[in-house]
Design an enzyme around this catalytic site. Structure first.
Site, mmCIF file in Angstrom:
data_model
loop_
_atom_site.group_PDB
_atom_site.id
_atom_site.type_symbol
_atom_site.label_atom_id
_atom_site.label_comp_id
_atom_site.label_asym_id
_atom_site.label_seq_id
_atom_site.Cartn_x
_atom_site.Cartn_y
_atom_site.Cartn_z
ATOM 1 N N GLU A 130 0.878 -1.158 0.000
ATOM 2 C CA GLU A 130 0.000 0.000 0.000
ATOM 3 C C GLU A 130 0.918 1.210 0.000
ATOM 4 O OE1 GLU A 130 -1.976 2.902 1.794
ATOM 5 O OE2 GLU A 130 -2.681 1.414 3.242
ATOM 6 N N CYS A 157 -2.974 8.193 3.990
ATOM 7 C CA CYS A 157 -2.813 7.667 2.631
ATOM 8 C C CYS A 157 -4.089 7.844 1.822
ATOM 9 C CB CYS A 157 -2.386 6.209 2.678
ATOM 10 S SG CYS A 157 -3.336 5.224 3.828
HETATM 11 P P1 NDP Z 1 9.058 4.621 4.053
HETATM 12 O O1 NDP Z 1 8.728 3.842 2.859
HETATM 13 O O2 NDP Z 1 10.378 5.255 4.140
HETATM 14 O O3 NDP Z 1 8.888 3.738 5.363
HETATM 15 C C1 NDP Z 1 7.804 2.856 5.552
HETATM 16 C C2 NDP Z 1 8.285 1.675 6.368
HETATM 17 O O4 NDP Z 1 9.266 0.959 5.626
HETATM 18 C C3 NDP Z 1 8.960 2.056 7.666
HETATM 19 O O5 NDP Z 1 8.620 1.109 8.632
HETATM 20 C C4 NDP Z 1 10.421 1.983 7.311
HETATM 21 O O6 NDP Z 1 11.240 1.769 8.421
HETATM 22 C C5 NDP Z 1 10.443 0.788 6.403
HETATM 23 N N1 NDP Z 1 11.584 0.742 5.504
HETATM 24 C C6 NDP Z 1 12.315 1.764 5.003
HETATM 25 N N2 NDP Z 1 13.252 1.281 4.184
HETATM 26 C C7 NDP Z 1 13.128 -0.052 4.173
HETATM 27 C C8 NDP Z 1 13.825 -1.109 3.514
HETATM 28 N N3 NDP Z 1 14.825 -0.873 2.693
HETATM 29 N N4 NDP Z 1 13.432 -2.364 3.746
HETATM 30 C C9 NDP Z 1 12.402 -2.628 4.556
HETATM 31 N N5 NDP Z 1 11.723 -1.665 5.206
HETATM 32 C C10 NDP Z 1 12.069 -0.409 5.016
HETATM 33 O O7 NDP Z 1 7.931 5.666 4.207
HETATM 34 P P2 NDP Z 1 7.753 6.756 5.347
HETATM 35 O O8 NDP Z 1 6.884 6.173 6.369
HETATM 36 O O9 NDP Z 1 9.038 7.309 5.832
HETATM 37 O O10 NDP Z 1 7.013 7.844 4.542
HETATM 38 C C11 NDP Z 1 7.639 8.455 3.423
HETATM 39 C C12 NDP Z 1 6.588 8.841 2.421
HETATM 40 O O11 NDP Z 1 5.820 7.703 2.029
HETATM 41 C C13 NDP Z 1 5.579 9.808 2.922
HETATM 42 O O12 NDP Z 1 6.050 11.099 2.907
HETATM 43 C C14 NDP Z 1 4.454 9.558 1.976
HETATM 44 O O13 NDP Z 1 4.662 10.248 0.788
HETATM 45 C C15 NDP Z 1 4.506 8.100 1.727
HETATM 46 N N6 NDP Z 1 3.584 7.360 2.591
HETATM 47 C C16 NDP Z 1 2.511 6.818 2.032
HETATM 48 C C17 NDP Z 1 1.622 6.139 2.806
HETATM 49 C C18 NDP Z 1 0.476 5.477 2.198
HETATM 50 O O14 NDP Z 1 -0.092 4.600 2.797
HETATM 51 N N7 NDP Z 1 0.062 5.835 1.019
HETATM 52 C C19 NDP Z 1 1.755 6.003 4.243
HETATM 53 C C20 NDP Z 1 2.947 6.610 4.745
HETATM 54 C C21 NDP Z 1 3.812 7.223 3.925
HETATM 55 P P3 NDP Z 1 11.976 3.005 9.157
HETATM 56 O O15 NDP Z 1 10.905 3.905 9.608
HETATM 57 O O16 NDP Z 1 12.675 2.345 10.272
HETATM 58 O O17 NDP Z 1 12.845 3.611 8.129
#
Ligand code: NDP
Length: 686
Positions: A257, A296
């Protein structure tokens, strides 16, 4: 206070070797916690889930799992104050926390209820009816769902630290999978607090929930084809995960998602004086400001007929001007802070990009007046409204993950649908219209591009759950850019995590495998009428074959007169003779069913307490006057209820005529006492 978050690994809380990066209070900038997975034994976590958690969950039936979820929901409800206090530190107002905390607990309740009502008290779910594969009926096929001996890994976004975990945990637990939760580091302290409460409650079997704070490192390398990763977050991370060797080469299933440029459309029929106009404007403002737009499902694109762009922008500006930004603990505050200053930088960057083809018509990305907090310390930002210039590209490409929306004009309904589709697949769209024809045209146009479509009007507004709220009973997820995943949707979300298998075999084998009597398998007839057997004594296949009964013309006349159902096929010989299907007077179908009940019941008080319905009733061969019918009633499925002294028994009913042709088939649904005599009556007699 020790700010280092420990992880819950194989039954123990384990501290990382190094503290990790700090997560800051969104309002004051203070360090709240540090998350790191350094030194956490990921292999042990996976082995523990597979060998301890999974078997423990799968030893429970669906109803027992559902009962645990209900208990858990109640338990977490007792700790809401603690969760709300931490949630404020993420920048959330209490209204925002209700979406996250109460929304998460509500999802547990919903799955607990669905699990009992829509899944059997068993570990196997049947999918559809048996398929007859040979002419004689000795070889059948039956689709069924079974649990996988795998692990459900969740990788969650920062914006819903509670709901994000619970909405994935509930279906996974019901599906028989142990879960490893990896929360986003920015707000992991809130997820951590909830997991602590879950663990201390001992409601879930050990190993069915583990927590990994910090980066997931090599966790995916521990997974294989029986495992499932549910990811919510950015499109970039989704791409990394999609290309992970475990996904590419080891069959790990991945649900995504990611980001979503959801839209709300004002229908071509709506005028400023209509109630729908106000509903539309209000919904856009709610979605811009709830969770400071970090949802989202938020409305990023506001599509309105060209002539309405001016009035809509004016009305939005008027409402947005009343939004009080500041410390979420202050009761006058309507919108809190973004989750972090890094997140605010991201929003500013996205808005700068949008301004390439849009004009800012409300707010200032760099300045905001705040209440109850220091604007320099917290991650505050003003709501920002943009208006797209003709042929703007950016609003269909850039996702500002904050309180930002862009008003875009459209010429007609076809263009509105075309613009919506330029988001390349979104989680949700809403349409505000009071014209059913506009609704049909737009909804059918939007549906291929969206996981959910809400139509709002004066009739449903009072009860509408809103554009931005995923419902546990409805699917959540969208095609294309939204990630292509699908979560929730009631039992659909559970079955999606199970394995569907087509089993082929004889009727007796299918009965043994499924625990449900299959047509063509052995019927057990004996001295005792099955209605005299308690739930504990009934066996699948127990059968009563009734004596034959003649259906006379007098019976048909009597039934017609008694019920008032004097339809010509039962009363007018000439007209009935002209009916191409009957060619003469026939008995009412309901007369046949009623007579059948008279043939199979055992009338005296006994363990059968009630008849609560009939399923799948089909009339197959007409019954003419002076035909003879016989009924065969067989125990098909027995479902004890966990919280009652009775259970449900589904009986296969087959009514045949003298030529042994099937006249009617259906399932009779009854409630049967677990013990007979009833325990109270037995005690009184004793
Ligand atoms: P990220 O994709 O950076 O992080 C989401 C999750 O993935 C976190 O738990 C993060 O861990 C983990 N993660 C990051 N890198 C890896 C990897 N290489 N392998 C496995 N897991 C990983 O998104 P953010 O939450 O930081 O949000 C960034 C942007 O994403 C927002 O600004 C928005 O644009 C979008 N977003 C969209 C959403 C949606 O549902 N549509 C919801 C939230 C965000 P950690 O936090 O420890 O880095």
């Amino acid at each position: 206070m020790d700010t280092v978050l420990d992880s819950y690994v194989a039954g123990s809380w384990v501290r990382p070797d190094v503290p990790g990066d700090p997560a800051h209070d969104a309002v004051t900038g203070e360090v709240v916690a540090r998350a790191s997975a350094h030194g956490i034994d990921l292999h042990t976590m996976a082995v523990h889930a597979r060998t301890v958690g999974g078997p423990a969950v799968r030893a429970l039936t669906f109803h027992q799992r559902a009962a645990r979820l209900k208990q858990l929901a109640r338990h977490l409800g007792e700790h809401k104050d603690e969760f709300y206090a931490l949630s404020r530190r993420t920048g959330a107002t209490d209204r925002d926390s209700a979406i996250d905390v109460d929304g998460g607990i509500g999802t547990l309740f919903s799955y607990a209820s669905k699990g009992v009502r829509e899944l059997p008290n068993d570990v196997v779910v049947l999918d559809g009816a048996p398929e007859q594969l040979g002419r004689a009926g000795t070889f059948l096929g039956q689709h069924l769902y079974v649990s996988r001996p795998g692990i459900a890994v969740q990788i969650n976004a920062f914006n819903f630290p509670v709901w994000g975990m619970l909405e994935k945990l509930a279906p996974a637990f019901l599906a028989g999978l142990p879960t490893i939760v990896k929360p986003a580091s920015q707000t992991a302290y809130l997820t951590h607090a909830v997991v602590r409460r879950i663990v201390e409650s001992q409601i879930l079997p050990e190993g069915s929930l583990q927590l990994l704070c910090g980066a997931p490192g090599t966790l995916l390398f521990e997974l294989d084809e029986q495992d499932h990763v549910a990811f919510t977050g950015s499109a970039e991370t989704a791409t990394v995960l999609r290309n992970h060797p475990a996904v590419l080469h080891r069959g790990v299933r991945l649900g995504v998602e990611a980001d979503s440029l959801n839209c709300s459309i004002l229908g071509v029929d709506v005028r400023p004086e209509d109630p729908e106009f106000e509903l539309f404007v209000k919904a856009v403002v709610v979605e811009m400001t709830a969770k400071a737009g970090q949802k989202c499902t938020a409305i990023r694109r506001t599509l309105v007929p060209h002539a309405m762009v001016g009035p809509v922008v004016d009305a939005l500006r008027e409402r947005l001007a009343k939004v009080v930004v500041g410390n979420p603990a202050d009761p006058t505050v309507r919108m809190g802070a973004l989750a972090s200053s890094a997140q605010r930088d991201e929003v500013r960057r996205a808005v700068a990009e949008l301004r390439g083809s849009c004009d800012l018509v409300f707010g200032d990305p760099d300045h905001v007046t705040v209440v109850g907090a220091d604007a320099r310390e917290g991650a505050f930002i003003s709501p920002l409204l943009l208006r797209a210039r003709p042929d703007a590209e950016e609003p269909h490409e850039v996702e500002p993950f904050g309180p930002v929306s862009t008003v875009i004009g459209y010429a007609d309904t076809t263009e509105a649908v075309r613009l919506a589709a330029r988001g390349r697949g979104s989680l949700v769209a809403s349409l505000v219209t009071h014209d059913p024809e506009v609704a049909r045209e737009v909804v059918l146009g939007l549906a291929p591009w969206h996981g959910r479509v809400l139509v709002l009007d004066r009739d449903d507004a009072a009860e509408s759950t809103g554009h931005g709220s995923p419902m546990p009973t409805l699917v959540h997820g969208g095609p294309g850019r939204a990630g292509g995943g699908e979560e929730l949707g009631g039992v659909r979300g559970v079955l999606a995590l199970m394995q569907r298998t087509a089993v082929q075999g004889s009727p007796d084998v299918l009965t043994a495998v499924t625990g449900r009597w299959t047509k063509g398998s052995r019927r057990l007839t004996g001295e005792t009428h099955p209605f005299r057997k308690s739930l504990a004594e009934l066996r699948i296949g127990d059968t009563i074959v009734s004596a034959p009964r003649l259906v006379s013309r007098a019976d048909i006349d009597h039934f017609a007169e008694f019920t008032g159902d004097t339809f010509y096929a039962h009363t007018d010989p000439e007209a009935a003779a002209a009916n191409p299907l009957f060619g003469g007077i026939v008995a009412h179908g309901y007369l046949v069913v009623s007579l059948a009940a008279g043939l199979f019941v055992d009338p005296d008080p006994g363990p059968v307490l009630a008849n609560f319905g009939v399923d799948n009733l089909r009339f197959l061969t007409p019954v003419k006057a002076d035909d003879t019918i016989t009924v065969t009633l067989t125990v098909k499925e027995v479902t004890p209820r966990i919280s009652a002294d009775y259970g449900e028994v589904r009986w296969d009913a087959l009514v045949t005529n003298a030529a042994d042709e099937p006249v009617a088939t259906y399932d009779v649904l009854t409630l049967v006492a677990k013990q007979w005599p009833l325990p109270d009556a037995a005690a009184a007699e004793g």
